[in-house]
Design a protein around this motif. Structure first.
Motif, short mmCIF file in Angstrom:
data_model
loop_
_atom_site.label_atom_id
_atom_site.label_comp_id
_atom_site.label_asym_id
_atom_site.label_seq_id
_atom_site.Cartn_x
_atom_site.Cartn_y
_atom_site.Cartn_z
N THR A 21 0.82 -1.21 0.00
CA THR A 21 0.00 0.00 0.00
C THR A 21 0.85 1.26 0.00
N THR A 22 1.98 1.26 0.71
CA THR A 22 2.83 2.45 0.70
C THR A 22 3.47 2.65 -0.67
N LYS A 23 3.83 1.56 -1.35
CA LYS A 23 4.41 1.69 -2.69
C LYS A 23 3.37 2.16 -3.69
N LEU A 24 2.13 1.68 -3.58
CA LEU A 24 1.09 2.07 -4.52
C LEU A 24 0.57 3.48 -4.26
N ASP A 25 0.87 4.05 -3.11
CA ASP A 25 0.50 5.44 -2.85
C ASP A 25 1.19 6.38 -3.83
N ARG A 26 2.37 5.99 -4.29
CA ARG A 26 3.10 6.81 -5.27
C ARG A 26 2.30 6.95 -6.56
N ILE A 27 1.63 5.87 -6.98
CA ILE A 27 0.84 5.91 -8.20
C ILE A 27 -0.39 6.77 -8.01
N THR A 28 -1.05 6.64 -6.88
CA THR A 28 -2.26 7.43 -6.65
C THR A 28 -1.93 8.91 -6.43
N ARG A 29 -0.70 9.21 -6.02
CA ARG A 29 -0.29 10.62 -5.91
C ARG A 29 -0.14 11.24 -7.28
N HIS A 30 0.38 10.47 -8.24
CA HIS A 30 0.61 11.00 -9.58
C HIS A 30 -0.66 11.06 -10.41
N PHE A 31 -1.60 10.15 -10.17
CA PHE A 31 -2.81 10.09 -10.98
C PHE A 31 -3.95 9.73 -10.05
N ASP A 32 -4.87 10.65 -9.85
CA ASP A 32 -5.92 10.45 -8.84
C ASP A 32 -7.17 9.78 -9.37
N GLN A 33 -7.22 9.40 -10.65
CA GLN A 33 -8.42 8.79 -11.21
C GLN A 33 -8.31 7.27 -11.29
N VAL A 34 -7.68 6.67 -10.29
CA VAL A 34 -7.54 5.22 -10.21
C VAL A 34 -8.82 4.66 -9.59
N VAL A 35 -9.45 3.70 -10.27
CA VAL A 35 -10.71 3.14 -9.80
C VAL A 35 -10.46 1.86 -9.00
N ASN A 36 -9.63 0.95 -9.54
CA ASN A 36 -9.47 -0.36 -8.94
C ASN A 36 -8.04 -0.84 -9.14
N ILE A 37 -7.45 -1.46 -8.11
CA ILE A 37 -6.12 -2.05 -8.19
C ILE A 37 -6.19 -3.46 -7.66
N GLN A 38 -5.69 -4.42 -8.44
CA GLN A 38 -5.62 -5.82 -8.01
C GLN A 38 -4.16 -6.25 -8.06
N VAL A 39 -3.64 -6.71 -6.92
CA VAL A 39 -2.25 -7.16 -6.82
C VAL A 39 -2.25 -8.65 -6.51
N LEU A 40 -1.47 -9.41 -7.26
CA LEU A 40 -1.34 -10.85 -7.04
C LEU A 40 0.14 -11.15 -6.79
N LEU A 41 0.44 -11.71 -5.63
CA LEU A 41 1.80 -12.07 -5.25
C LEU A 41 1.90 -13.58 -5.28
N THR A 42 2.88 -14.12 -6.00
CA THR A 42 3.00 -15.57 -6.11
C THR A 42 4.43 -16.00 -5.82
N VAL A 43 4.54 -17.22 -5.32
CA VAL A 43 5.84 -17.88 -5.16
C VAL A 43 5.79 -19.13 -6.02
N GLU A 44 6.65 -19.19 -7.00
CA GLU A 44 6.70 -20.35 -7.88
C GLU A 44 7.52 -21.43 -7.18
N LYS A 45 6.90 -22.55 -6.91
CA LYS A 45 7.55 -23.62 -6.16
C LYS A 45 8.24 -24.58 -7.13
N GLN A 46 9.37 -24.15 -7.65
CA GLN A 46 10.18 -25.02 -8.49
C GLN A 46 11.26 -25.61 -7.59
N LYS A 47 12.43 -25.79 -8.11
CA LYS A 47 13.53 -26.24 -7.26
C LYS A 47 13.86 -25.15 -6.26
N GLU A 48 14.43 -25.54 -5.17
CA GLU A 48 14.72 -24.58 -4.10
C GLU A 48 15.70 -23.50 -4.56
N LYS A 49 16.62 -23.85 -5.47
CA LYS A 49 17.59 -22.87 -5.95
C LYS A 49 16.95 -21.86 -6.89
N GLU A 50 15.96 -22.29 -7.66
CA GLU A 50 15.34 -21.43 -8.67
C GLU A 50 14.03 -20.84 -8.18
#
Length: 109
Positions: A21-50
């Motif tokens: 939310t603190t990082k996305l505040d930068r976007i809303t400061r620059h442009f105030d006509q934002v209606v909706n934001i969807q953030v998806l955070l994923t961890v790809e479970k491949q090999k432990e090194k990758e």
């Protein structure tokens, strides 16, 4: 503005939610006509090194939609890259939406 943060193979902790939310505040400061934001955070479970951390974001603004994604070994670094990409896209969209046409000068007779 409606903000949705979800995780795939990842628990969204309050500290992570606060960071997003603190990082996305930068976007809303620059442009105030934002209606909706969807953030998806994923961890790809491949090999432990990758093991890759991905962040995706869809933004619905007045006049269009924007999408950006970023992948990195560190989730916070992926979020930083993601916000930089979105900030550039929002800046371009804002300049496109502004009226660059000027009124023609009146002729003096």
């Amino acid at each position: 503005m409606n903000l949705t943060i979800s995780g795939h193979h990842l628990e969204v902790t309050p500290a992570l939610r606060n960071y997003v939310t603190t990082k996305l505040d930068r976007i809303t400061r620059h442009f105030d006509q934002v209606v909706n934001i969807q953030v998806l955070l994923t961890v790809e479970k491949q090999k432990e090194k990758e093991r890759r951390q991905r962040a995706e974001c869809k933004i619905h603004v007045k006049g269009g939609d924007m999408f950006a994604e970023s992948a990195h070994h560190d989730l916070y670094a992926a979020l930083d890259e993601l916000v930089d990409k979105l900030d550039r896209q929002v800046g371009k969209h804002k300049t496109r939406m502004q009226d660059h046409h000027h009124e023609a000068p009146k002729r003096v007779m």
